[in-house]
Design a protein around this motif. Structure first.
Motif, short mmCIF file in Angstrom:
data_model
loop_
_atom_site.label_atom_id
_atom_site.label_comp_id
_atom_site.label_asym_id
_atom_site.label_seq_id
_atom_site.Cartn_x
_atom_site.Cartn_y
_atom_site.Cartn_z
N THR A 79 -68.79 -55.59 0.68
CA THR A 79 -67.59 -56.43 1.51
C THR A 79 -67.78 -57.93 1.76
O THR A 79 -66.88 -58.69 1.99
CB THR A 79 -67.88 -55.81 2.89
OG1 THR A 79 -68.93 -56.01 3.44
CG2 THR A 79 -67.43 -54.23 2.73
N ASP A 80 -69.25 -58.35 1.32
CA ASP A 80 -69.42 -59.97 1.77
C ASP A 80 -69.21 -60.19 3.29
O ASP A 80 -69.94 -60.53 3.85
CB ASP A 80 -68.56 -60.62 0.93
CG ASP A 80 -68.89 -61.95 0.47
OD1 ASP A 80 -70.29 -62.32 0.68
OD2 ASP A 80 -68.14 -62.88 -0.05
N ASP A 81 -67.98 -60.33 3.73
CA ASP A 81 -67.81 -60.84 4.95
C ASP A 81 -66.87 -59.96 5.73
O ASP A 81 -65.70 -60.36 6.30
CB ASP A 81 -67.20 -62.47 5.09
CG ASP A 81 -67.95 -63.30 3.93
OD1 ASP A 81 -69.05 -63.32 4.12
OD2 ASP A 81 -67.28 -63.70 3.06
N VAL B 82 -79.18 -63.68 -6.42
CA VAL B 82 -78.64 -65.06 -6.35
C VAL B 82 -77.10 -65.00 -6.30
O VAL B 82 -76.56 -64.31 -7.16
CB VAL B 82 -79.14 -65.83 -7.37
CG1 VAL B 82 -78.64 -67.34 -7.48
CG2 VAL B 82 -80.70 -65.79 -7.35
N HIS B 83 -76.59 -65.76 -5.50
CA HIS B 83 -75.09 -65.85 -5.34
C HIS B 83 -74.80 -66.95 -6.74
O HIS B 83 -75.18 -67.98 -6.93
CB HIS B 83 -74.48 -66.68 -4.43
CG HIS B 83 -74.07 -65.92 -3.14
ND1 HIS B 83 -75.14 -65.46 -2.32
CD2 HIS B 83 -73.16 -65.55 -2.55
CE1 HIS B 83 -74.66 -64.88 -1.37
NE2 HIS B 83 -73.48 -64.90 -1.52
N ALA B 84 -74.14 -66.26 -7.74
CA ALA B 84 -73.99 -66.93 -9.21
C ALA B 84 -72.85 -66.59 -9.70
O ALA B 84 -72.27 -65.51 -9.74
CB ALA B 84 -75.01 -66.93 -10.15
N GLY C 130 -75.25 -62.03 -6.88
CA GLY C 130 -74.16 -61.89 -5.99
C GLY C 130 -72.83 -62.42 -6.37
O GLY C 130 -72.90 -63.44 -7.00
N HIS C 131 -72.03 -61.52 -6.66
CA HIS C 131 -70.66 -61.81 -7.10
C HIS C 131 -70.76 -61.66 -8.59
O HIS C 131 -70.78 -60.56 -9.24
CB HIS C 131 -69.90 -62.95 -6.74
CG HIS C 131 -69.76 -62.84 -5.42
ND1 HIS C 131 -68.78 -62.20 -4.56
CD2 HIS C 131 -70.32 -63.77 -4.16
CE1 HIS C 131 -68.84 -62.44 -3.20
NE2 HIS C 131 -69.99 -63.30 -2.93
N GLY C 132 -70.84 -62.81 -9.25
CA GLY C 132 -70.88 -62.75 -10.72
C GLY C 132 -69.77 -62.46 -11.54
O GLY C 132 -69.93 -62.05 -12.71
N LEU D 294 -74.74 -53.40 -0.47
CA LEU D 294 -75.60 -54.65 -0.74
C LEU D 294 -75.52 -55.90 -0.34
O LEU D 294 -76.33 -56.64 -0.26
CB LEU D 294 -76.10 -54.52 -2.46
CG LEU D 294 -76.44 -52.99 -2.86
CD1 LEU D 294 -76.66 -53.28 -4.32
CD2 LEU D 294 -77.91 -52.72 -2.28
N HIS D 295 -74.29 -56.08 -0.22
CA HIS D 295 -73.94 -57.75 0.01
C HIS D 295 -72.99 -57.82 1.17
O HIS D 295 -71.78 -57.82 1.04
CB HIS D 295 -73.22 -58.20 -1.22
CG HIS D 295 -73.07 -59.73 -1.52
ND1 HIS D 295 -73.20 -60.39 -2.44
CD2 HIS D 295 -72.38 -60.53 -0.59
CE1 HIS D 295 -73.30 -61.86 -2.16
NE2 HIS D 295 -72.54 -62.04 -1.10
N CYS D 296 -73.73 -58.21 2.19
CA CYS D 296 -72.84 -58.22 3.64
C CYS D 296 -73.68 -59.41 4.23
O CYS D 296 -74.90 -59.41 4.63
CB CYS D 296 -72.99 -57.11 4.37
SG CYS D 296 -72.11 -57.20 5.98
N HIS D 297 -72.85 -60.51 4.72
CA HIS D 297 -73.36 -61.50 5.46
C HIS D 297 -73.21 -61.35 7.13
O HIS D 297 -72.08 -60.94 7.54
CB HIS D 297 -72.57 -62.69 5.28
CG HIS D 297 -72.76 -63.33 3.83
ND1 HIS D 297 -73.68 -64.51 3.48
CD2 HIS D 297 -72.22 -62.88 2.63
CE1 HIS D 297 -73.71 -64.78 2.30
NE2 HIS D 297 -72.89 -63.79 1.70
N LEU D 298 -74.65 -61.02 7.53
CA LEU D 298 -74.80 -60.70 8.87
C LEU D 298 -73.68 -61.46 10.07
O LEU D 298 -72.97 -61.00 10.91
CB LEU D 298 -75.91 -60.52 9.35
CG LEU D 298 -76.29 -60.32 10.94
CD1 LEU D 298 -75.65 -58.82 11.19
CD2 LEU D 298 -77.83 -60.16 11.22
ZN LIG Z 1 -72.02 -63.59 -0.20
#
Ligand SMILES: [Zn+2]
Length: 344
Positions: free
Chosen positions: A288-290, A204-206, A231-233, A19-23
């Motif tokens: 994975t994020d990045d 939301v990244h928070a 996002g994260h949290g 769900l959370h991957c920066h292209l």
């Molecule tokens: Zn992120």
């Protein structure tokens, strides 16, 4: 350059949701190296390449990590290159980790900031084309999330909300990212309300950095911005009332263990609050994020959680089920890719 993966056959075979991957930070490393060479950057040795682009050890604070992201962003010279980046990100997710549901996010303003010649419409078209090429080739369903940058003005970000709302751009959700210590989310509340009312999902990244009191941003995201996911949290762990709010609303956390360690959000993977949050009843998901510049992939994240945090397979399956449910990709599209999961 990936860390060795000690993943069981069961982990490998498990169909997964990311769900959370920066292209723009998920570039395949060989491709990133090629782009760097086209920019006349010396990446002739692994050490030089790693020094310029990769984050393999904690860098102290999130701000220095964000700065390192710029190096990768800067070498992407043409909109068309993002077609390849998008295709390869999907391909790697499927082939390395058996990801079947994938959400990729990016900030158009982040890319265009450095590349004034770029056109956002051509950029989005290239990304959609890469994603569709991957969806034709592999049993994977992909959704795109548009990111607003906290560091930009409300006026500029409103342009990107309107951009995200254009049906032909095929975004499934809106996100807010960047330095949450120095830039509060409150000014952007009306933009998120507008997006939500128009039907976009909200994440939301928070509550990401290890800064006392930062979990207040999770509360704001849920109560004022209409966040469906956070996002994260991970810093929710500091406040039982924020944990109770997450449980009460059924809001999943998009946790990213390796990234959380590398950005200093937690001191090690072993001390990541993933397990504590799961056991408290929070819907935890694994992401994975990045992956490109942080040298990981989703299978590696699953393996790390089992070896470093003692998370069992049943827990990871539960997390995957929550992620599947929480994905913003339309249900019929999700089901179609998910139901092909037994296909070799
Ligand atoms: Zn992120």
């Amino acid at each position: 350059m990936l860390k060795p993966i000690l993943a069981s056959a069961d982990l490998r075979a498990m169909p997964k949701v990311e769900l959370h991957c920066h292209l723009e930070l998920a570039l395949r490393q060989n491709t990133l190296r090629e782009f760097a060479q086209k920019n006349d950057i010396d990446v002739s040795t692994d050490a030089a390449f790693a020094q310029a682009f990769l984050i393999q050890e904690p860098m102290g604070e999130l701000k220095s990590v964000l700065h390192k992201f710029l190096n990768t962003r800067d070498v992407i010279l043409k909109e068309e290159w993002m077609e390849r980046v998008a295709f390869e990100a999907c391909e790697d997710m499927y082939l390395q980790s058996n990801v079947r549901i994938l959400e990729l996010r990016y900030a158009p303003s982040f890319l265009l900031d450095h590349h004034k010649h770029m056109d956002a419409y051509r950029l989005q078209k290239a990304i959609i084309s890469g994603v569709e090429r991957a969806e034709e080739k592999y049993p994977i369903a992909v959704g795109l999330i548009c990111i607003l940058q906290r560091t930009k003005s409300v006026e500029e970000n409103e342009i990107w909300v309107d951009f995200a709302l254009k049906p032909q751009h095929q975004f499934v959700a809106l996100d807010l990212a960047d330095n949450e210590v120095d830039f509060d989310p409150e000014p952007f509340i009306p933009l998120f309300k507008k997006a939500k009312d128009a039907g976009l999902g909200i994440t939301v990244h928070a509550g990401e950095p290890n800064v006392p009191g930062i979990s207040r941003n999770i509360r704001t995201a849920i109560e004022k911005m209409g966040a469906d996911r956070i996002g994260h949290g991970l810093q929710a762990i500091e406040d039982p009332e924020v944990i109770a709010l997450l449980i009460d609303r059924g809001i999943p956390l998009e946790l990213c263990p390796t990234s959380n360690w590398l950005t200093g959000a937690c001191s090690s993977i072993a001390t990541h609050p993933f397990k504590a949050l799961f056991e408290a009843g929070v819907k935890t998901t694994v992401n994975t994020d990045d992956p490109g510049i942080m040298c990981t992939n989703l299978l590696n994240e699953y393996a790390l959680l089992t070896t470093e945090c003692g998370i069992d397979l049943a827990t990871l399956e539960a997390c995957n089920a929550w992620a599947l449910e929480a994905s913003f990709i339309p249900t019929t599209k999700k089901e179609s890719a998910w139901n092909q999961r037994l296909r070799p």
